[in-house]
Design a protein around this motif. Structure first.
Motif, PDB file in Angstrom:
ATOM      1  N   UNK A 141       0.847  -1.203   0.000  1.00 46.93           N
ATOM      2  CA  UNK A 141       0.000   0.000   0.000  1.00 46.93           C
ATOM      3  C   UNK A 141       0.875   1.243   0.000  1.00 46.93           C
ATOM      4  N   UNK A 142       0.493   2.269  -0.789  1.00 43.63           N
ATOM      5  CA  UNK A 142       1.370   3.428  -0.941  1.00 43.63           C
ATOM      6  C   UNK A 142       0.764   4.729  -0.441  1.00 43.63           C
ATOM      7  N   UNK A 143      -0.466   4.685   0.084  1.00 41.97           N
ATOM      8  CA  UNK A 143      -1.062   5.934   0.567  1.00 41.97           C
ATOM      9  C   UNK A 143      -2.067   5.635   1.669  1.00 41.97           C
ATOM     10  N   UNK A 144      -1.583   5.382   2.878  1.00 42.71           N
ATOM     11  CA  UNK A 144      -2.443   5.010   4.003  1.00 42.71           C
ATOM     12  C   UNK A 144      -2.836   6.264   4.785  1.00 42.71           C
ATOM     13  N   UNK A 145      -3.646   7.129   4.152  1.00 40.01           N
ATOM     14  CA  UNK A 145      -3.952   8.414   4.771  1.00 40.01           C
ATOM     15  C   UNK A 145      -5.172   8.378   5.672  1.00 40.01           C
ATOM     16  N   UNK A 146      -5.961   7.308   5.633  1.00 36.59           N
ATOM     17  CA  UNK A 146      -7.197   7.290   6.414  1.00 36.59           C
ATOM     18  C   UNK A 146      -7.019   6.766   7.827  1.00 36.59           C
ATOM     19  N   UNK A 147      -5.954   6.051   8.114  1.00 37.73           N
ATOM     20  CA  UNK A 147      -5.798   5.412   9.425  1.00 37.73           C
ATOM     21  C   UNK A 147      -4.377   5.608   9.931  1.00 37.73           C
ATOM     22  N   UNK A 148      -4.241   6.385  10.988  1.00 40.01           N
ATOM     23  CA  UNK A 148      -2.912   6.652  11.550  1.00 40.01           C
ATOM     24  C   UNK A 148      -2.327   5.431  12.242  1.00 40.01           C
ATOM     25  N   UNK A 149      -3.163   4.416  12.502  1.00 40.61           N
ATOM     26  CA  UNK A 149      -2.690   3.216  13.187  1.00 40.61           C
ATOM     27  C   UNK A 149      -2.022   2.231  12.232  1.00 40.61           C
ATOM     28  N   UNK A 150      -1.955   2.562  10.951  1.00 41.29           N
ATOM     29  CA  UNK A 150      -1.383   1.653   9.958  1.00 41.29           C
ATOM     30  C   UNK A 150       0.031   2.072   9.568  1.00 41.29           C
ATOM     31  N   UNK A 151       0.942   1.097   9.566  1.00 42.31           N
ATOM     32  CA  UNK A 151       2.332   1.335   9.175  1.00 42.31           C
ATOM     33  C   UNK A 151       2.744   0.261   8.179  1.00 42.31           C
ATOM     34  N   UNK A 152       3.336   0.638   7.041  1.00 43.99           N
ATOM     35  CA  UNK A 152       3.753  -0.370   6.049  1.00 43.99           C
ATOM     36  C   UNK A 152       4.662  -1.430   6.666  1.00 43.99           C
ATOM     37  N   UNK A 153       4.529  -2.666   6.202  1.00 42.73           N
ATOM     38  CA  UNK A 153       5.318  -3.779   6.710  1.00 42.73           C
ATOM     39  C   UNK A 153       6.452  -4.121   5.760  1.00 42.73           C
ATOM     40  N   UNK A 154       7.570  -4.508   6.307  1.00 39.44           N
ATOM     41  CA  UNK A 154       8.671  -5.001   5.481  1.00 39.44           C
ATOM     42  C   UNK A 154       8.327  -6.415   4.996  1.00 39.44           C
ATOM     43  N   UNK A 231     -16.981  -4.637  -7.631  1.00 39.19           N
ATOM     44  CA  UNK A 231     -16.188  -3.958  -8.669  1.00 39.19           C
ATOM     45  C   UNK A 231     -15.944  -2.492  -8.346  1.00 39.19           C
ATOM     46  N   UNK A 232     -16.791  -1.904  -7.487  1.00 34.77           N
ATOM     47  CA  UNK A 232     -16.628  -0.497  -7.128  1.00 34.77           C
ATOM     48  C   UNK A 232     -15.729  -0.310  -5.920  1.00 34.77           C
ATOM     49  N   UNK A 233     -15.634  -1.310  -5.043  1.00 35.72           N
ATOM     50  CA  UNK A 233     -14.930  -1.127  -3.777  1.00 35.72           C
ATOM     51  C   UNK A 233     -13.811  -2.130  -3.544  1.00 35.72           C
ATOM     52  N   UNK A 234     -13.682  -3.145  -4.381  1.00 38.88           N
ATOM     53  CA  UNK A 234     -12.732  -4.211  -4.113  1.00 38.88           C
ATOM     54  C   UNK A 234     -11.278  -3.779  -4.187  1.00 38.88           C
ATOM     55  N   UNK A 235     -10.399  -4.699  -3.815  1.00 36.46           N
ATOM     56  CA  UNK A 235      -8.947  -4.477  -3.961  1.00 36.46           C
ATOM     57  C   UNK A 235      -8.600  -4.701  -5.432  1.00 36.46           C
ATOM     58  N   UNK A 250      -6.784   0.318  -5.974  1.00 33.49           N
ATOM     59  CA  UNK A 250      -7.837   0.544  -4.987  1.00 33.49           C
ATOM     60  C   UNK A 250      -7.672  -0.473  -3.863  1.00 33.49           C
ATOM     61  N   UNK A 251      -8.137  -0.100  -2.666  1.00 35.99           N
ATOM     62  CA  UNK A 251      -8.086  -1.033  -1.545  1.00 35.99           C
ATOM     63  C   UNK A 251      -6.815  -0.970  -0.729  1.00 35.99           C
ATOM     64  N   UNK A 252      -6.203   0.223  -0.655  1.00 35.26           N
ATOM     65  CA  UNK A 252      -4.945   0.370   0.096  1.00 35.26           C
ATOM     66  C   UNK A 252      -5.083  -0.084   1.555  1.00 35.26           C
TER      67      UNK A 252
END
Length: 272
Positions: A141-154, A231-235, A250-252
């Motif tokens: 995921x490259x833009x996790x702007x909606x949830x501050x509790x999310x951090x990219x994983x290695x 189709x409108x909301x999926x990953x 979609x689906x970050x």
């Protein structure tokens, strides 16, 4: 000019958000691509990114400048108003990425591809397609702007979560509040059953909705499973510059929640 472009991007982001939060027949119309003057088979946010490409006359320089300005304006706002500017940034960047990941850095190739996007011809290859995939192999995921509790994983952290999955939902945000293990199992089951009648993605999804309504699941599980099939909301994943590399359209946030929970397999939609 750049401020006007930033406002135009924010207005489009607002329209995208309003459409995403609709329920009932309005959502079904969006999912079935009816009355949408853009290429069929693209993710919901991808449609609005392409709408921006049209509004900006295919000018990638304007889109990049608007994305930068939206990001700057987001830093000046409080957390409540910041999200919409960041959504506008994301849509601008998606519009640019839709061109550059296919056409590369050559301006002539970019111009040709922009023309194809803005003046599409019917092509069955442009349809979305369902795929069951290993979650650990999904693009980052490259833009996790909606949830501050999310951090990219290695990569190592991804596989560690696979070895020790987390099955207890959390209350920090609406993405972590879902049991994605159950949701993914439910989505795969619905897909197996709904696919028996063949047909395009939109038809399969309509059958899956009907099956889910009769499955006796609680509301949270049903909505989470259907969100993976919609189709409108999926990953939505799309090839970046080779079949071996993928890009999230979609689906970050759901992808991040799936990775953090250590879900093994889930359903995504593959864009051309």
């Amino acid at each position: 000019m750049v401020d006007e472009d930033a406002l135009l991007a924010r207005l489009t982001a607002r329209q995208c958000w309003d459409a995403e939060t609709l329920r009932g027949p309005a959502t079904e119309r969006l999912a079935s691509n009816e009355n949408v003057e853009l290429p069929r088979g693209l993710a919901h946010q991808g449609r609005y990114a392409l709408r921006l490409l049209n509004l900006f006359d295919g000018d990638l320089g304007r889109l990049r400048a608007a994305a930068l300005r939206c990001r700057e304006l987001a830093q000046e706002e409080d957390s409540h108003r910041q999200a919409m500017w960041m959504r506008a940034t994301d849509l601008c960047e998606q519009a640019v990425a839709r061109v550059t990941t296919r056409a590369g850095a050559d301006p002539d190739h970019q111009q040709s591809y922009v023309h194809r996007l803005m003046h599409p011809e019917p092509d069955p290859a442009e349809e979305l397609a369902y795929r069951v995939v290993w979650v650990a192999t999904l693009p980052a995921p490259h833009n996790l702007f909606r949830a501050s509790c999310m951090t990219p994983l290695s990569t190592a952290q991804r596989w560690a979560r696979q070895a020790r999955p987390t099955r207890t939902p959390r209350s920090c945000c609406r993405y972590h509040a879902v049991d994605w293990h159950r949701a993914s199992r439910g989505a795969r089951r619905l897909l197996r059953q709904a696919r028996r009648g063949a047909g395009p993605v939109e038809e399969v999804y309509r059958r899956a909705r009907a099956l889910a309504a009769r499955a006796g699941w609680d509301t949270a599980q049903r909505e989470a499973a259907l969100s993976l099939l919609s189709p409108a909301e999926g990953i939505i994943v799309s090839p970046e510059d080779s079949p071996a590399r993928w890009f999230l359209l979609n689906g970050q946030h759901r992808t991040q929640a799936l990775l953090e929970a250590g879900v093994r397999r889930t359903v995504v939609l593959r864009a051309p």
